[in-house]
Write an enzyme that holds these catalytic residues in place. Structure first.
Site, PDB file in Angstrom:
ATOM      1  N   ALA A 110      43.349  40.866  34.916  1.00 24.95           N
ATOM      2  CA  ALA A 110      42.164  40.548  35.721  1.00 24.95           C
ATOM      3  C   ALA A 110      42.505  39.415  36.688  1.00 24.95           C
ATOM      4  CB  ALA A 110      40.986  40.149  34.842  1.00 24.95           C
ATOM      5  N   PHE A 111      41.618  39.230  37.688  1.00 22.22           N
ATOM      6  CA  PHE A 111      41.894  38.208  38.703  1.00 22.22           C
ATOM      7  C   PHE A 111      41.948  36.807  38.122  1.00 22.22           C
ATOM      8  CE2 PHE A 111      37.885  35.892  39.620  1.00 22.22           C
ATOM      9  CZ  PHE A 111      36.992  36.611  38.851  1.00 22.22           C
ATOM     10  N   LYS A 112      41.418  36.642  36.918  1.00 23.04           N
ATOM     11  CA  LYS A 112      41.401  35.320  36.275  1.00 23.04           C
ATOM     12  C   LYS A 112      42.808  34.770  36.097  1.00 23.04           C
ATOM     13  CE  LYS A 112      36.960  35.852  35.450  1.00 23.04           C
ATOM     14  NZ  LYS A 112      35.886  35.020  35.921  1.00 23.04           N
ATOM     15  N   ASP A 113      43.799  35.654  35.991  1.00 21.80           N
ATOM     16  CA  ASP A 113      45.173  35.177  35.787  1.00 21.80           C
ATOM     17  C   ASP A 113      45.659  34.313  36.944  1.00 21.80           C
ATOM     18  OD1 ASP A 113      45.895  36.224  33.263  1.00 21.80           O
ATOM     19  OD2 ASP A 113      46.109  38.223  34.132  1.00 21.80           O
ATOM     20  N   LEU A 116      44.150  30.932  36.023  1.00 23.37           N
ATOM     21  CA  LEU A 116      44.299  30.391  34.667  1.00 23.37           C
ATOM     22  C   LEU A 116      45.751  30.248  34.236  1.00 23.37           C
ATOM     23  CD1 LEU A 116      41.082  31.916  33.254  1.00 23.37           C
ATOM     24  CD2 LEU A 116      41.732  29.522  33.012  1.00 23.37           C
TER      25      LEU A 116
END
Ligand SMILES: Cc1ncc(COP(=O)(O)O)c(C=O)c1O
Ligand SMILES: N[C@@H](CCOP(=O)(O)O)C(=O)O
Length: 466
Positions: A110-113, A116
């Site tokens: 997901a784009f969270k990587d 994060l």
């Protein structure tokens, strides 16, 4: 560079202190005191940089003296090392003047990587330098949690607690979190919804006396400034590939907590030629109602096929309000003082928001049709969140001549049940590094929606480990 609170009362902080905190002490969110701006020529000189080089150029002005250039380059290099696509964020053309920016090639899909993995590296570096051990606490509707765990699980100076809404994330999302066996990782399935998880995290930041041994909390949600900062990079990356600064580029963003699209707004404020930013929501449409009809009335959360966007209280909207109200912290504090009363924006503020933002609500049945249509026309498989962004772009884009980039925020394999409703016969294999996900053992604590029980559990786990 100094960072100030959106509520105007908390002390300003350095970059490092801002990264290693959560909410400001006045309940606000940290933002840079002044935003770095790039000239047209400076943006033109960024064309041709690879993702890591561009990330350095965009992030470096925020860092001040807290990291040397070499340290920042190393941190960025380590953050994107495990992405599975050489471009890091590839652009795929899906129609005339329509592109999908694939942001799901990181370790947790997901784009969270993007933010994060970088945040984990920043934590590790800054905490080792200070010789401090902290407690990371976060709320997730499914994607932040696994990306944060992946970013922090190897940090020696961190214990991480992630709260997700029990039975309200996909099975793949849950297993990505609960099958990590590191001793410093704790998953809590809260008997509530995402807003309950997020409220609990915010309440815990406000009173940290439950933590043993003088430990303190640090945030991984997008209340942490570094999350937003890292996400600005891919707006520049996509726009440069489509001709910026000589070409205006627009973005459609599946939206929940308003962090991702706020990063696009900042990219625009920093000089990137963006005309339109589309807030694409599912049935949890408070932001769409706010922009389209100044209706900010909270409604009960609906469980949708795009569960990561099942959010009613969007944290980062506060950062936008701070900007739109002339960076007047007192005005923001007054506006947000009583969240049970529907917020009403002044007409001039709403007009300024509408210069940049459009909005659109897509419900589950249309989401399914869009996934089916995209696959039958071009064999392109959209996840349900991305489908909402693509459809919103088609419904409310202002220009057919300017490129429209739809952010693809998650890999379809994270939501097999939702995709199967559109394409029952389609197999969606997990990437190689997740092939054994269904065989891995899970570890998770189910807790009632009560702050004291969550605090007791956290204190017990931390005391046992120290
Ligand atoms: C897959 C996916 N798409 C979109 C969003 C919405 O992003 P934001 O919360 O930054 O608005 C989220 C989570 O927040 C998500 O996990
Ligand atoms: N969709 C998110 C919700 C949390 O948002 P964040 O960007 O503030 O961390 C998730 O997947 O957890």
């Amino acid at each position: 560079m100094k960072f100030v609170s959106t509520r105007g009362e908390a002390p300003s902080l350095s970059f490092a202190d801002t990264v290693l905190t959560g909410l400001a002490s006045d309940g606000g969110l940290y933002v840079p005191e002044t935003l770095p701006k790039f000239t047209r020529e400076e943006i033109a000189s960024m064309a041709g940089l690879d993702y890591e080089q561009l990330a350095f150029r965009i992030i470096q002005p925020f860092v001040g003296g807290d990291l040397s250039d070499d340290e920042l380059r190393e941190i960025i290099g380590r953050s994107y090392k495990h992405f599975r696509h050489r471009a890091i964020a590839p652009l795929v053309q899906t129609d005339t003047n329509e592109w999908v920016l694939e942001l799901f090639h990181g370790p947790t899909l997901a784009f969270k990587d993007f933010a994060l993995q970088l945040l984990g590296q920043l934590f590790d570096h800054l905490l080792k330098k200070r010789g401090e051990r902290v407690v990371v606490m976060g709320a997730t509707s499914g994607d932040t949690g696994s990306a944060a765990i992946e970013g922090c699980r190897q940090c020696e100076n961190i214990d991480i607690f992630i709260l997700h809404p029990h039975n309200r994330v996909s099975e793949v999302q849950r297993r990505q979190m609960t099958t990590v066996q590191s001793g410093n990782v704790f998953n809590i399935a809260l008997e509530g919804n995402f807003d309950d998880c997020q409220n609990m995290v915010k309440a815990s930041f406000a009173d940290q006396s439950f933590l043993p041994d003088g430990r303190r909390l640090v945030a991984v949600n997008s209340i942490n400034w570094a999350r937003i900062m890292a996400q600005i990079v891919y707006y520049f990356y996509a726009a440069l590939r489509l001709g910026a600064p000589n070409q205006m580029v627009n973005f459609s963003v599946p939206t929940g907590n308003f962090g991702d699209i706020f990063a696009g707004y900042l990219a625009r404020q920093m000089g990137l030629p963006i005309d339109q930013l589309i807030i694409a929501t599912n049935a949890n449409d408070i932001l769409h109602r706010c922009i389209s009809s100044n209706d900010h009335t909270p409604k009960p959360l609906v469980h949708s096929l795009s569960p990561s966007m099942d959010i009613m209280v969007s944290s980062n909207f506060e950062r936008l309000l701070f900007d739109l109200y002339g960076r007047d912290g007192a005005a923001v504090a007054e506006l947000l003082a009583d969240r049970s009363v529907p917020m009403h924006l002044s007409e001039s503020v709403l007009a300024r928001a509408r210069e940049v933002f459009s909005s659109c609500r897509i419900d589950d049945s249309r989401t399914i049709e869009v996934i089916r249509e995209a696959f039958s026309s071009s064999e392109y498989l959209l996840d349900p969140h991305t489908a909402i962004g693509v459809e919103a772009a088609r419904q409310v884009r202002r220009s057919d001549e300017q490129p429209m980039v739809c952010l693809s925020t998650a890999h379809p394999a994270k939501f097999p049940d939702a995709v199967a409703q559109a394409l029952p016969k389609q197999e969606i294999p997990l990437p190689a590094h997740m092939q054994d996900l269904w065989q891995r053992e899970e570890r998770c604590k189910i807790l009632p929606n009560e702050l004291s029980q969550v605090h007791d559990y956290m204190a017990t786990m931390l005391s046992a480990g120290s």
